[in-house]
Structure formats: C-alpha cells, structure tokens
Write an enzyme that holds these catalytic residues in place. Structure first.
Site, PDB file in Angstrom:
ATOM      1  N   LYS A  88      23.247   4.571 -31.345  1.00 56.53           N
ATOM      2  CA  LYS A  88      22.903   5.941 -30.968  1.00 56.53           C
ATOM      3  C   LYS A  88      24.164   6.767 -30.739  1.00 56.53           C
ATOM      4  O   LYS A  88      24.264   7.904 -31.191  1.00 56.53           O
ATOM      5  CB  LYS A  88      22.004   5.928 -29.719  1.00 56.53           C
ATOM      6  N   GLN A 143      18.164   3.624 -21.728  1.00 51.31           N
ATOM      7  CA  GLN A 143      17.704   2.595 -22.666  1.00 51.31           C
ATOM      8  C   GLN A 143      16.762   1.616 -21.973  1.00 51.31           C
ATOM      9  O   GLN A 143      17.039   1.140 -20.864  1.00 51.31           O
ATOM     10  CB  GLN A 143      18.922   1.854 -23.263  1.00 51.31           C
ATOM     11  N   ASP A 163      13.684  11.331 -25.070  1.00 45.09           N
ATOM     12  CA  ASP A 163      12.791  10.235 -25.489  1.00 45.09           C
ATOM     13  C   ASP A 163      11.332  10.678 -25.494  1.00 45.09           C
ATOM     14  O   ASP A 163      10.481   9.996 -26.086  1.00 45.09           O
ATOM     15  CB  ASP A 163      12.920   9.055 -24.513  1.00 45.09           C
TER      16      ASP A 163
HETATM   17  N1  GUN Z   1      13.950   0.719 -26.179  1.00 44.11           N
HETATM   18  C1  GUN Z   1      13.270   0.485 -27.322  1.00 44.11           C
HETATM   19  N2  GUN Z   1      12.927   1.658 -27.908  1.00 44.11           N
HETATM   20  C2  GUN Z   1      13.383   2.639 -27.121  1.00 44.11           C
HETATM   21  C3  GUN Z   1      13.363   4.069 -27.197  1.00 44.11           C
HETATM   22  O1  GUN Z   1      12.811   4.678 -28.117  1.00 44.11           O
HETATM   23  N3  GUN Z   1      13.987   4.721 -26.186  1.00 44.11           N
HETATM   24  C4  GUN Z   1      14.581   4.084 -25.149  1.00 44.11           C
HETATM   25  N4  GUN Z   1      15.145   4.827 -24.194  1.00 44.11           N
HETATM   26  N5  GUN Z   1      14.627   2.765 -25.048  1.00 44.11           N
HETATM   27  C5  GUN Z   1      14.037   2.051 -26.030  1.00 44.11           C
END
Ligand code: GUN
Length: 292
Positions: free
Chosen positions: A58, A104, A127
C-alpha cells in the site's frame, strides 16, 4: 450455450496499473489546485507477515501515484488505548495533514477491532468500515466504498461484464468483503442492479446456490474451496482468497478445474489483490478532495 474450454483471465494487475496511471494525473492536478499533497496514514500493529506485505504494498503504491504516506507501527502487545490515542491524533492531525487513515486488520487479540474502526473519523475512513460509511452504502449514498468490493466492481465494469439483472452469488459474509460486496451490487445504477444471493459457512447445499450464479464472487477464506462442479458453465468467477500452500499461492477457487468451466476468471495472484490497493488510492484522493 457454448461451453468454453478455458476461461479468459480477468487481469486485475493490469487494470490496477491503469487506475494508478489515471490517478497520477488527477493527483498532480489536485496538488496544483490545493497546494497540499494527499496523505494516507497506514497503521500496522504487530508483526503479522501477511499484514507486513500488504501494508508495504500500500505504501509503495502511494509513492507511485504521488500520494504521501505516513507509516505508523505499534508493537504486538500495544494496548487498545495506545491505538485509540494514535487514531485520535491522526483524526486531528492539524500541523501535518492526514486525509486518509488505514488501520491494517486483523489486530492483535487484546484490541477490539470494532472499537478502533468506530474511532476513525468517518471523513478519513478510506477503508469504508466506519458505521456511518457502511450505513451510507446500505442507503445507496456511499462516501467511501470498501476497497476490495470497489475493486471487484471496477473489474466487472471495465471488462464489460453486465451486472444488471444478473444473478450474483457472493460466498462469504465478512464485513470487509462479502457483506459490502452484496450491498454494492444490489444498489441501483451502473455496475450494480444485480440480483444478489449471499452464502456462507452455514448455508445448506451451498453448491445448489453457487451453480445458479452468473457471476460467482468467492471470499470464504478456505483454499480451493470452490470446485468445478459448483460452477455453472460460462459463469464469471472472481476469487478474493489468497493462501500460501506448499504448492504456492492459491485462492478460494480451485483454479485448474474451475477455469475449464468458467468463461472469465481472476488469477491468484494478480486478480483482486492489486485492485484492493488501487481503490485505496482512489479513496485517499477522494478523502483529500472532500477535506478541501
Ligand atoms: N486486512 C485485509 N483486508 C483489509 C482491508 O481491506 N483493509 C484493512 N485495513 N485491513 C485489511
């Protein structure tokens, strides 16, 4: 119906690249107009190896498109109050602007994820997991669409796959993928208007339902769970899963057999994963715009 022998690949990796290229120009323009660089704060708690990779990807993707990223790490034994304090600081972030906040998941077990997701400012919730943003999606007026469902919708739309009136079966009911995916596709409008069925681990005779799908979206978190006999010939299959096995990376779909039955299918890796990251960038620019 003509039964294809081998499905055509739905290439998420190349679409993600296209989306990043589009964004790069929009971000240059945003910076020129506003004198501020869109900024994402990424928070990683602990040392889960998969999460480390995801957050690194990311941050790297931010760099590629001109989004400034700020990485925050807390130790695996960090308390809920430690994380709440960091989120509160990022919500305010006056001296150094932070437009988007990503914590995350999964979080270590001493931390209640729901408490954390509710604490993120809904205007910075890139998110799309805050209840205000989930509620907006439910009501058909989304602010931030969760990145994985958003990416899958883009994959369908930009590959000319019609969703209107078609039967989409979503396997998995997670808050991050299955549930928002179903909500998104049942909305009115382009890339939606679908008839949606949601199946999950407690569904009776799951194969009877998956075999009805024109579009089958699988996010059940079990390696190679969907076999060829569970798929209607000619269906479009989207695989959200990713699992490291002795045989390498596999998805929730048994690719070698299902690709003999489906008309289009996402590979793993190179399918949904890169799109999740690309849509996080899209949401971060949207957050920065909304905060001007
Ligand atoms: N862990 C797995 N998928 C995601 C996501 O889309 N966002 C976040 N913040 N954590 C994740």
């Amino acid at each position: 119906m003509k039964v294809p022998v081998t499905a055509q690949l739905l290439d998420g990796k190349s679409l993600a690249r296209t989306i990043r290229l589009e964004l790069r120009d929009e971000i240059v323009e945003f910076i020129e107009n506003n004198g501020e660089v869109p900024t994402l704060a990424a928070v990683l708690v602990g040392n889960d190896p998969a999460s480390e990779v995801y957050v690194r990807n990311k941050v790297k993707a931010c760099d590629e498109v001109g989004i400034h990223s700020r990485m925050f790490r807390l130790p695996a034994d960090a308390s809920q109050d430690d994380l709440l304090a960091l989120v509160a600081k990022l919500n305010r972030a006056k001296d150094e602007p932070t437009h988007g906040i990503l914590v995350q998941l999964p979080l270590p077990k001493q931390i209640d994820s729901t408490r954390i997701l509710h604490a993120i400012s809904p205007l910075k919730d890139v998110d799309g997991f805050h209840p205000e943003n989930v509620g907006r999606l439910v009501q058909g007026a989304p602010r931030f669409i969760p990145c994985t469902p958003y990416g899958i919708q883009q994959l369908l739309v930009r590959n000319g796959i019609e969703t209107a009136g078609r039967h989409v079966v979503v396997v998995g009911r997670s808050e991050t993928v299955g549930k928002p995916m179903a909500l998104l596709l049942m909305q009115r409008g382009a890339g939606a208007d679908a008839t949606v069925t949601v199946c999950h681990s407690k569904t009776h005779d799951l194969a009877r339902l998956t075999r009805q799908a024109d579009i089958l979206i699988v996010a059940i978190g079990q390696p190679q769970f969907i076999k060829a006999e569970m798929v209607k010939p000619g269906a479009v299959v989207v695989d959200v899963g990713i699992h490291r096995t002795d045989a390498g990376l596999v998805g929730d779909v048994d690719f070698p057999t299902v690709s003999q039955v489906a008309s289009r299918i996402t590979p793993v890796p190179g399918g949904v994963g890169p799109l999740t990251v690309a849509m996080l960038l899209v949401n971060t620019l949207a957050a920065a715009r909304a905060q001007q």
